[in-house]
Design an enzyme around this catalytic site. Structure first.
Site, PDB file in Angstrom:
ATOM      1  N   HIS A  99       0.854  -1.191   0.000  1.00 30.25           N
ATOM      2  CA  HIS A  99       0.000   0.000   0.000  1.00 30.25           C
ATOM      3  C   HIS A  99       0.893   1.245   0.000  1.00 30.25           C
ATOM      4  O   HIS A  99       2.122   1.132   0.141  1.00 30.25           O
ATOM      5  CB  HIS A  99      -0.949  -0.003   1.212  1.00 30.25           C
ATOM      6  CG  HIS A  99      -0.246  -0.048   2.532  1.00 30.25           C
ATOM      7  ND1 HIS A  99      -0.256  -1.140   3.370  1.00 30.25           N
ATOM      8  CD2 HIS A  99       0.515   0.877   3.164  1.00 30.25           C
ATOM      9  CE1 HIS A  99       0.449  -0.880   4.450  1.00 30.25           C
ATOM     10  NE2 HIS A  99       0.939   0.326   4.343  1.00 30.25           N
TER      11      HIS A  99
HETATM   12  P1  TYD Z   1      -1.703  -2.646   7.649  1.00 31.46           P
HETATM   13  O1  TYD Z   1      -1.037  -1.320   7.786  1.00 31.46           O
HETATM   14  O2  TYD Z   1      -2.797  -2.769   6.639  1.00 31.46           O
HETATM   15  O3  TYD Z   1      -0.583  -3.728   7.440  1.00 31.46           O
HETATM   16  P2  TYD Z   1      -0.236  -4.643   6.194  1.00 31.46           P
HETATM   17  O4  TYD Z   1      -0.457  -3.813   4.959  1.00 31.46           O
HETATM   18  O5  TYD Z   1       1.183  -5.026   6.398  1.00 31.46           O
HETATM   19  O6  TYD Z   1      -1.173  -5.809   6.313  1.00 31.46           O
HETATM   20  O7  TYD Z   1      -2.273  -3.044   9.076  1.00 31.46           O
HETATM   21  C1  TYD Z   1      -2.864  -4.298   9.338  1.00 31.46           C
HETATM   22  C2  TYD Z   1      -4.003  -4.101  10.315  1.00 31.46           C
HETATM   23  O8  TYD Z   1      -3.540  -3.502  11.529  1.00 31.46           O
HETATM   24  C3  TYD Z   1      -5.113  -3.202   9.770  1.00 31.46           C
HETATM   25  O9  TYD Z   1      -6.357  -3.790  10.105  1.00 31.46           O
HETATM   26  C4  TYD Z   1      -4.963  -1.922  10.522  1.00 31.46           C
HETATM   27  C5  TYD Z   1      -4.269  -2.314  11.799  1.00 31.46           C
HETATM   28  N1  TYD Z   1      -3.335  -1.276  12.256  1.00 31.46           N
HETATM   29  C6  TYD Z   1      -3.714  -0.457  13.324  1.00 31.46           C
HETATM   30  O10 TYD Z   1      -4.795  -0.602  13.905  1.00 31.46           O
HETATM   31  N2  TYD Z   1      -2.845   0.512  13.734  1.00 31.46           N
HETATM   32  C7  TYD Z   1      -1.644   0.714  13.129  1.00 31.46           C
HETATM   33  O11 TYD Z   1      -0.874   1.617  13.541  1.00 31.46           O
HETATM   34  C8  TYD Z   1      -1.292  -0.131  12.014  1.00 31.46           C
HETATM   35  C9  TYD Z   1       0.027   0.044  11.305  1.00 31.46           C
HETATM   36  C10 TYD Z   1      -2.168  -1.100  11.621  1.00 31.46           C
END
Ligand code: TYD
Length: 142
Positions: free
Chosen positions: A53
């Site tokens: 992303h």
């Molecule tokens: P995400 O940033 O989408 O990670 P990846 O792309 O590596 O899978 O985050 C995964 C999940 O964690 C998403 O549901 C959002 C949650 N999240 C939070 O609640 N707080 C945060 O600071 C981060 C980075 C993620």
């Protein structure tokens, strides 16, 4: 607008003592923004990728505090892959940069220093939408 050439490795201080090492970072000093949030990625399943992303405003510094991973950054025109395997080195990733985190070694732990609190509205999770957003920003600024 920033691109992959603005992604750079930042050397973090490493204080060695006979007992081991310490690295401390400070927002606005070692890190080129005030730190609003810290999160860490761990227990990564074998061959799993994270990221995939971009962020509209968020800037980040990614540190492999334990083990190794590869970060691929993409600005729509260029892609670059950077190996992170040192606790005293961080990869600065500016806003509007697509990133993928992959090839985690077993037991790797990655700490991410972020310039803003978590906000799902700041994410661009579709690569086509990312390319469109970059080109509309580029044409607005020319
Ligand atoms: P995400 O940033 O989408 O990670 P990846 O792309 O590596 O899978 O985050 C995964 C999940 O964690 C998403 O549901 C959002 C949650 N999240 C939070 O609640 N707080 C945060 O600071 C981060 C980075 C993620």
């Amino acid at each position: 607008m920033t691109g992959v050439d603005d992604c750079r490795l930042i050397e973090l201080p490493r204080i060695d003592r006979p007992q081991g090492a310490i690295t401390a970072v400070e927002g606005g000093v070692t890190i080129p923004f005030e730190i609003a949030r810290i999160y860490y990625i761990y227990d990564v399943v074998y061959q799993a990728n994270r990221g995939g992303h971009a962020h509209k405003e968020l800037q980040q510094v990614i540190v492999a505090v334990l083990g190794r991973l590869v970060v691929t950054v993409d600005d729509g025109a260029q892609r670059r892959s950077i190996v992170l395997d040192r606790a005293d080195q961080g990869l600065y990733v500016p806003r509007m940069t697509w990133r993928e985190l992959e090839q985690f070694s077993s037991g790797a732990v990655c700490v991410v220093l972020a310039s803003l609190p978590y906000d799902e509205a700041d994410y661009i999770r579709d690569h086509g939408a990312f390319l469109a957003a970059r080109s509309s920003e580029a044409s607005a600024s020319s």
